[in-house]
Write a protein that holds these residues in place. Sequence first.
Motif, PDB file in Angstrom:
ATOM      1  N   LEU A 123      15.916 -38.284  24.906  1.00 33.27           N
ATOM      2  CA  LEU A 123      17.157 -38.865  25.422  1.00 33.27           C
ATOM      3  C   LEU A 123      16.883 -40.223  26.065  1.00 33.27           C
ATOM      4  N   LYS A 124      15.811 -40.304  26.844  1.00 35.49           N
ATOM      5  CA  LYS A 124      15.449 -41.587  27.472  1.00 35.49           C
ATOM      6  C   LYS A 124      15.187 -42.644  26.407  1.00 35.49           C
ATOM      7  N   LEU A 127      18.492 -43.723  24.944  1.00 36.08           N
ATOM      8  CA  LEU A 127      19.215 -44.590  25.882  1.00 36.08           C
ATOM      9  C   LEU A 127      18.661 -46.007  25.870  1.00 36.08           C
ATOM     10  N   SER A 128      17.339 -46.117  25.755  1.00 34.27           N
ATOM     11  CA  SER A 128      16.706 -47.437  25.777  1.00 34.27           C
ATOM     12  C   SER A 128      17.075 -48.276  24.558  1.00 34.27           C
ATOM     13  N   LEU A 130      20.127 -48.367  23.301  1.00 38.64           N
ATOM     14  CA  LEU A 130      21.524 -48.778  23.404  1.00 38.64           C
ATOM     15  C   LEU A 130      21.650 -50.169  24.014  1.00 38.64           C
ATOM     16  N   ASP A 134      26.385 -50.158  27.377  1.00 39.51           N
ATOM     17  CA  ASP A 134      26.505 -48.746  27.007  1.00 39.51           C
ATOM     18  C   ASP A 134      25.582 -47.900  27.873  1.00 39.51           C
ATOM     19  N   ARG A 135      24.346 -48.328  28.004  1.00 40.99           N
ATOM     20  CA  ARG A 135      23.360 -47.572  28.774  1.00 40.99           C
ATOM     21  C   ARG A 135      23.769 -47.479  30.251  1.00 40.99           C
ATOM     22  N   LEU A 138      26.721 -44.974  30.724  1.00 42.40           N
ATOM     23  CA  LEU A 138      26.297 -43.575  30.608  1.00 42.40           C
ATOM     24  C   LEU A 138      25.465 -43.147  31.812  1.00 42.40           C
ATOM     25  N   GLU A 139      24.550 -44.010  32.233  1.00 41.63           N
ATOM     26  CA  GLU A 139      23.698 -43.675  33.377  1.00 41.63           C
ATOM     27  C   GLU A 139      24.519 -43.533  34.653  1.00 41.63           C
ATOM     28  N   ALA A 169      30.172 -45.425  24.105  1.00 42.57           N
ATOM     29  CA  ALA A 169      28.735 -45.299  24.393  1.00 42.57           C
ATOM     30  C   ALA A 169      28.207 -43.936  23.952  1.00 42.57           C
ATOM     31  N   ARG A 170      29.006 -42.880  24.139  1.00 43.76           N
ATOM     32  CA  ARG A 170      28.567 -41.546  23.703  1.00 43.76           C
ATOM     33  C   ARG A 170      28.434 -41.476  22.195  1.00 43.76           C
ATOM     34  N   LEU A 173      25.292 -43.271  21.310  1.00 48.04           N
ATOM     35  CA  LEU A 173      24.132 -42.466  21.689  1.00 48.04           C
ATOM     36  C   LEU A 173      23.937 -41.332  20.690  1.00 48.04           C
TER      37      LEU A 173
END
Length: 200
Positions: A123-124, A127-128, A130, A134-135, A138-139, A169-170, A173
């Motif tokens: 997942l990390k 995320l990186s 995106l 977006d990141r 979500l964060e 963003a989802r 992802l």
Amino acid sequence: MSWTEITVLVEKAKTGDREAYGELVTRFQSSVYAMALGRVRDPLEAQELAQDVFVHAMRKLPQLRDPRCFAGWLRRITARMAINRLTRRGPLFGTDPEMLDAVEARTRTAEEQFAVGEAVEQLKGALSELKPLDRQTLEAFYIRGRSLKQIAKEFAVPTGTVKRRLHVARQRLKEVLEEIDPTLAEKFAGVEDEVEAVGV
């Protein structure tokens, strides 16, 4: 467990069904603990905070008007109680053991722990990949536990814009996760329902 099943459990728990509430605790204890730990930065205190959150939520559950909002409501309780605890930093208040006697404690096996760790790393990595916006969106919502209103204020945009950004963003992802591991992407498929249900 689907979000529909969670909604049914919330409805039952609101009528005093402690077994249903125990199922909800089992489903959400990891995320509440992770959020608590991220705020108080101490494993033992995070465990105590998580327990307090579930006790408080059980008492206040009848006040929750829309069962679909349970996840976001629980997240807001955790954030608020963490702030109170950090502000107080005094003696920790205990809870009645019988309040949670219907909640079955569950610890992960070594294999489950490894699988969770692997999923977190994937997942990390996703995320990186995106775009920064977006990141960050979500964060803010999932990792830092910000409400839609808080994110809107932080980014200086309307709440509707935050909802749209979360949706986009989802989706992005999910596309990245599908390239990494399709089974991992499936686990995040139900997230859409939660965000649509969370009030502002």
